[in-house]
Design an enzyme around this catalytic site. Structure first.
Site, PDB file in Angstrom:
ATOM      1  N   ASP A   7    -149.892 -44.268-136.001  1.00  9.67           N
ATOM      2  CA  ASP A   7    -151.736 -44.901-136.723  1.00  9.67           C
ATOM      3  C   ASP A   7    -152.032 -44.166-136.773  1.00  9.67           C
ATOM      4  OD1 ASP A   7    -152.478 -44.287-134.723  1.00  9.67           O
ATOM      5  OD2 ASP A   7    -152.849 -46.145-134.049  1.00  9.67           O
ATOM      6  N   CYS A  64    -150.782 -42.522-131.074  1.00  8.08           N
ATOM      7  CA  CYS A  64    -152.109 -43.113-131.751  1.00  8.08           C
ATOM      8  C   CYS A  64    -153.661 -42.309-131.525  1.00  8.08           C
ATOM      9  CB  CYS A  64    -152.283 -44.567-131.472  1.00  8.08           C
ATOM     10  SG  CYS A  64    -151.795 -45.072-129.528  1.00  8.08           S
ATOM     11  N   THR A  66    -155.505 -42.726-128.765  1.00  8.27           N
ATOM     12  CA  THR A  66    -155.146 -42.430-127.472  1.00  8.27           C
ATOM     13  C   THR A  66    -153.623 -41.641-126.657  1.00  8.27           C
ATOM     14  OG1 THR A  66    -154.675 -44.982-126.497  1.00  8.27           O
ATOM     15  CG2 THR A  66    -157.003 -43.931-126.412  1.00  8.27           C
ATOM     16  N   HIS A  97    -137.018 -34.893-115.656  1.00 11.28           N
ATOM     17  CA  HIS A  97    -136.936 -36.375-114.646  1.00 11.28           C
ATOM     18  C   HIS A  97    -136.475 -37.696-114.324  1.00 11.28           C
ATOM     19  CE1 HIS A  97    -139.578 -34.002-110.810  1.00 11.28           C
ATOM     20  NE2 HIS A  97    -138.136 -32.830-110.819  1.00 11.28           N
ATOM     21  N   HIS A 133    -131.967 -38.268-109.709  1.00 11.22           N
ATOM     22  CA  HIS A 133    -132.472 -38.601-111.206  1.00 11.22           C
ATOM     23  C   HIS A 133    -132.544 -39.783-111.478  1.00 11.22           C
ATOM     24  CE1 HIS A 133    -136.005 -36.718-109.924  1.00 11.22           C
ATOM     25  NE2 HIS A 133    -135.241 -35.218-110.216  1.00 11.22           N
TER      26      HIS A 133
HETATM   27  C1  RB5 Z   1    -156.678 -47.386-133.378  1.00  8.83           C
HETATM   28  O1  RB5 Z   1    -158.638 -47.495-133.457  1.00  8.83           O
HETATM   29  C2  RB5 Z   1    -156.589 -47.366-131.216  1.00  8.83           C
HETATM   30  O2  RB5 Z   1    -157.027 -48.451-131.036  1.00  8.83           O
HETATM   31  C3  RB5 Z   1    -155.649 -46.405-131.147  1.00  8.83           C
HETATM   32  O3  RB5 Z   1    -155.121 -45.769-132.411  1.00  8.83           O
HETATM   33  C4  RB5 Z   1    -154.990 -46.441-130.040  1.00  8.83           C
HETATM   34  O4  RB5 Z   1    -155.409 -45.520-128.961  1.00  8.83           O
HETATM   35  C5  RB5 Z   1    -154.986 -47.172-129.358  1.00  8.83           C
HETATM   36  O5  RB5 Z   1    -153.748 -47.401-128.147  1.00  8.83           O
END
Ligand code: RB5
Length: 155
Positions: A7, A64, A66, A97, A133
């Site tokens: 994203d 993304c 995080t 694993h 595993h």
């Molecule tokens: C976008 O602002 C953010 O929420 C997205 O990139 C991601 O971190 C969501 O888990």
């Protein structure tokens, strides 16, 4: 061949990983996003995961902000084992694993150097093929199968 997508929160890191792939002659297909305009991580996670689950790609990478959102979304697709990794050890274990077929990363969490080490560890590490595993992964498959079978018949 690696399927890669992000994203807007992961766009910058995706572009850096693509540069690395070009340098190392690692084949990939970019599923977008293609600019920094806000986009929904769930859409790109579904697209990359579907491509990997259908068998056209050996592995996928989804990024993304995080790495959490794309990880949650990717793991809804049957056959996908997506692992959010923040260091190369986690990436190696995810392969050895868990036979993870998708690596997820947080573009706002890891720096470029660390991210590239994580990517390389994920690519280089084979599944261990150890029985214990395999058994555990088969139990994950059984959960998936059972849920899919019963999902539309139970409230
Ligand atoms: C976008 O602002 C953010 O929420 C997205 O990139 C991601 O971190 C969501 O888990």
């Amino acid at each position: 061949m690696i399927a890669i997508g992000s994203d807007h929160g992961g766009f910058g890191l995706k572009e850096e990983i693509k540069k690395y792939f070009e340098k190392e002659q690692i084949k990939y297909k970019d599923f977008g996003t293609f600019c920094e305009d806000p986009t929904d991580y769930s859409d790109i996670a579904a697209e990359v995961s579907k491509a990997v689950a259908e068998g056209g790609f050996g592995k996928g990478i989804i990024i993304c902000g995080t790495g959490i959102g794309v990880s949650i979304a990717a793991n809804k697709i049957p056959g996908i084992r997506a692992a959010l990794c923040t260091d190369p050890y986690m990436a190696r274990m995810a392969r050895e694993h868990n036979d993870a077929n998708i690596l997820t990363l947080g573009g706002r969490v890891v720096g470029i150097g660390l991210a590239l080490d994580i990517v390389q560890a994920f690519i280089d590490s084979p599944f261990s093929n150890e029985k214990r595993h395999e058994n555990r992964i088969n139990k994950i498959k059984a959960i998936e199968d059972n849920y899919i079978k019963n999902n539309f018949t139970e409230c």
